[in-house]
Motif scaffolding. Structure first.
Motif, mmCIF file in Angstrom:
data_model
loop_
_atom_site.group_PDB
_atom_site.id
_atom_site.type_symbol
_atom_site.label_atom_id
_atom_site.label_comp_id
_atom_site.label_asym_id
_atom_site.label_seq_id
_atom_site.Cartn_x
_atom_site.Cartn_y
_atom_site.Cartn_z
ATOM 1 N N ILE A 1 0.843 -1.195 0.000
ATOM 2 C CA ILE A 1 0.000 0.000 0.000
ATOM 3 C C ILE A 1 0.878 1.245 0.000
ATOM 4 C CG2 ILE A 1 -1.643 1.318 1.394
ATOM 5 C CD1 ILE A 1 -2.824 -1.426 2.245
ATOM 6 N N GLN A 2 1.935 1.245 0.795
ATOM 7 C CA GLN A 2 2.852 2.385 0.832
ATOM 8 C C GLN A 2 3.550 2.556 -0.515
ATOM 9 O OE1 GLN A 2 3.127 4.645 3.153
ATOM 10 N NE2 GLN A 2 4.627 5.753 1.948
ATOM 11 N N LEU A 3 3.907 1.460 -1.152
ATOM 12 C CA LEU A 3 4.540 1.515 -2.465
ATOM 13 C C LEU A 3 3.597 2.132 -3.489
ATOM 14 C CD1 LEU A 3 7.188 0.589 -3.866
ATOM 15 C CD2 LEU A 3 5.980 -1.497 -4.481
ATOM 16 N N ARG A 4 2.341 1.724 -3.451
ATOM 17 C CA ARG A 4 1.355 2.287 -4.385
ATOM 18 C C ARG A 4 1.111 3.764 -4.112
ATOM 19 N NH1 ARG A 4 -1.720 -2.788 -3.420
ATOM 20 N NH2 ARG A 4 -1.160 -4.141 -5.139
ATOM 21 N N ARG A 5 1.080 4.160 -2.833
ATOM 22 C CA ARG A 5 0.883 5.579 -2.509
ATOM 23 C C ARG A 5 2.036 6.425 -3.023
ATOM 24 N NH1 ARG A 5 -1.178 4.838 3.654
ATOM 25 N NH2 ARG A 5 -3.330 4.311 3.138
ATOM 26 N N GLN B 1 13.142 5.803 -5.395
ATOM 27 C CA GLN B 1 12.189 5.594 -4.311
ATOM 28 C C GLN B 1 11.417 4.281 -4.412
ATOM 29 O OE1 GLN B 1 9.671 8.982 -3.723
ATOM 30 N NE2 GLN B 1 11.338 10.416 -4.102
ATOM 31 N N LEU B 2 11.075 3.857 -5.611
ATOM 32 C CA LEU B 2 10.214 2.684 -5.755
ATOM 33 C C LEU B 2 10.980 1.391 -6.005
ATOM 34 C CD1 LEU B 2 7.353 4.208 -7.921
ATOM 35 C CD2 LEU B 2 7.419 3.895 -5.461
ATOM 36 N N ASP B 3 12.003 1.432 -6.829
ATOM 37 C CA ASP B 3 12.708 0.205 -7.188
ATOM 38 C C ASP B 3 13.330 -0.509 -5.987
ATOM 39 O OD1 ASP B 3 11.908 0.641 -9.743
ATOM 40 O OD2 ASP B 3 13.884 1.152 -10.545
ATOM 41 N N PRO B 4 14.001 0.201 -5.061
ATOM 42 C CA PRO B 4 14.551 -0.530 -3.910
ATOM 43 C C PRO B 4 13.469 -1.171 -3.044
ATOM 44 C CG PRO B 4 15.594 1.617 -4.108
ATOM 45 C CD PRO B 4 14.462 1.594 -5.076
ATOM 46 N N ARG B 5 12.351 -0.482 -2.853
ATOM 47 C CA ARG B 5 11.262 -1.064 -2.053
ATOM 48 C C ARG B 5 10.659 -2.275 -2.741
ATOM 49 N NH1 ARG B 5 7.650 4.094 -0.320
ATOM 50 N NH2 ARG B 5 9.339 5.400 0.425
ATOM 51 N N ALA C 1 12.131 -4.238 -4.899
ATOM 52 C CA ALA C 1 13.101 -5.334 -4.845
ATOM 53 C C ALA C 1 13.100 -5.995 -3.468
ATOM 54 C CB ALA C 1 14.492 -4.817 -5.186
ATOM 55 N N ALA C 2 13.000 -5.191 -2.410
ATOM 56 C CA ALA C 2 12.960 -5.756 -1.058
ATOM 57 C C ALA C 2 11.694 -6.587 -0.853
ATOM 58 C CB ALA C 2 13.034 -4.638 -0.016
ATOM 59 N N LEU C 3 10.558 -6.101 -1.359
ATOM 60 C CA LEU C 3 9.313 -6.870 -1.241
ATOM 61 C C LEU C 3 9.398 -8.171 -2.024
ATOM 62 C CD1 LEU C 3 6.631 -4.060 -1.506
ATOM 63 C CD2 LEU C 3 7.144 -5.465 0.478
ATOM 64 N N ALA C 4 9.967 -8.112 -3.221
ATOM 65 C CA ALA C 4 10.097 -9.322 -4.033
ATOM 66 C C ALA C 4 11.012 -10.332 -3.355
ATOM 67 C CB ALA C 4 10.625 -8.971 -5.417
ATOM 68 N N ALA C 5 12.103 -9.852 -2.748
ATOM 69 C CA ALA C 5 13.014 -10.763 -2.052
ATOM 70 C C ALA C 5 12.328 -11.397 -0.845
ATOM 71 C CB ALA C 5 14.267 -10.009 -1.614
ATOM 72 N N ALA C 6 11.531 -10.613 -0.119
ATOM 73 C CA ALA C 6 10.811 -11.159 1.040
ATOM 74 C C ALA C 6 9.796 -12.214 0.600
ATOM 75 C CB ALA C 6 10.121 -10.039 1.800
ATOM 76 N N LEU C 7 9.084 -11.950 -0.481
ATOM 77 C CA LEU C 7 8.121 -12.931 -0.990
ATOM 78 C C LEU C 7 8.829 -14.196 -1.463
ATOM 79 C CD1 LEU C 7 5.605 -10.704 -2.964
ATOM 80 C CD2 LEU C 7 5.206 -11.948 -0.841
ATOM 81 N N HIS C 8 9.981 -14.024 -2.084
ATOM 82 C CA HIS C 8 10.744 -15.179 -2.555
ATOM 83 C C HIS C 8 11.214 -16.027 -1.366
ATOM 84 C CE1 HIS C 8 13.052 -17.451 -5.440
ATOM 85 N NE2 HIS C 8 14.146 -17.297 -4.712
ATOM 86 N N ARG C 9 11.705 -15.374 -0.311
ATOM 87 C CA ARG C 9 12.127 -16.120 0.885
ATOM 88 C C ARG C 9 10.946 -16.842 1.516
ATOM 89 N NH1 ARG C 9 15.101 -11.424 1.730
ATOM 90 N NH2 ARG C 9 13.502 -10.641 3.160
ATOM 91 N N GLU C 10 9.807 -16.174 1.578
ATOM 92 C CA GLU C 10 8.612 -16.791 2.165
ATOM 93 C C GLU C 10 8.140 -17.978 1.330
ATOM 94 O OE1 GLU C 10 4.026 -15.611 3.297
ATOM 95 O OE2 GLU C 10 5.510 -14.026 3.078
ATOM 96 N N ALA C 11 8.174 -17.831 0.007
ATOM 97 C CA ALA C 11 7.769 -18.935 -0.869
ATOM 98 C C ALA C 11 8.726 -20.117 -0.713
ATOM 99 C CB ALA C 11 7.726 -18.471 -2.314
ATOM 100 N N ASN C 12 10.014 -19.831 -0.591
ATOM 101 C CA ASN C 12 10.988 -20.914 -0.378
ATOM 102 C C ASN C 12 10.735 -21.623 0.942
ATOM 103 O OD1 ASN C 12 12.293 -20.522 -2.786
ATOM 104 N ND2 ASN C 12 13.881 -19.213 -1.929
ATOM 105 N N ALA C 13 10.446 -20.863 1.989
ATOM 106 C CA ALA C 13 10.185 -21.471 3.296
ATOM 107 C C ALA C 13 8.924 -22.327 3.251
ATOM 108 C CB ALA C 13 10.059 -20.387 4.359
#
Length: 136
Positions: free
Chosen positions: A36-40, A107-111, A113-125
């Motif tokens: 939501i913050q990313l979209r805002r 402002q948007l690309d680092p956030r 990328a961090a969200l994508a990495a978190a989702l990838h870690r969660e999917a792996n777990a």
């Protein structure tokens, strides 16, 4: 049925359906507070881009009739007042597009990328928990 009233069937009568846990903002990663913050932030940057370009475009559009026939007055070489107004509008569009791109990159690309990495870690777990082995 019209353009403003699409012909979708009405919702079924009766009690409200049980909410699907897949659409819970806590469970669904696509609707979490980070997304939501990313979209805002993206919306704010987009509105700034549109506001700057609309202001310059309206200024050029309104100055034409306000100046009357002086827009055809030669200012320098073959350049007229009207051509300078359009050149200023084009330059503003290019500069604001470059600044928008840089702001999105900063402002948007680092956030994202961090969200994508978190989702990838969660999917792996989740995959490791379900199958007992690492995800390929």
């Amino acid at each position: 049925m019209s353009l403003f009233e699409p012909g979708y069937p009405p919702p079924p009568a009766g009690p409200d359906p049980v909410p699907d846990p897949a659409f819970d903002p806590v469970v669904d990663p696509h609707r979490g507070p980070d997304r939501i913050q990313l979209r805002r932030t993206a919306r704010r940057l987009r509105h700034r881009l549109l506001a700057v370009n609309a202001a310059v475009g309206l200024t050029a559009l309104l100055l034409g009739p306000a100046l009357g026939g002086t827009t055809a007055t030669t200012v320098w070489g073959g350049w007229t007042v009207g051509m300078l107004l359009l050149a200023a509008q084009a330059a503003t569009a290019v500069v604001s597009a470059v600044r928008y791109d840089r702001a999105c990159t900063a402002q948007l690309d680092p956030r994202a990328a961090a969200l994508a990495a978190a989702l990838h870690r969660e999917a792996n777990a989740l995959h490791r928990e379900a199958t007992g082995r690492a995800r390929p």
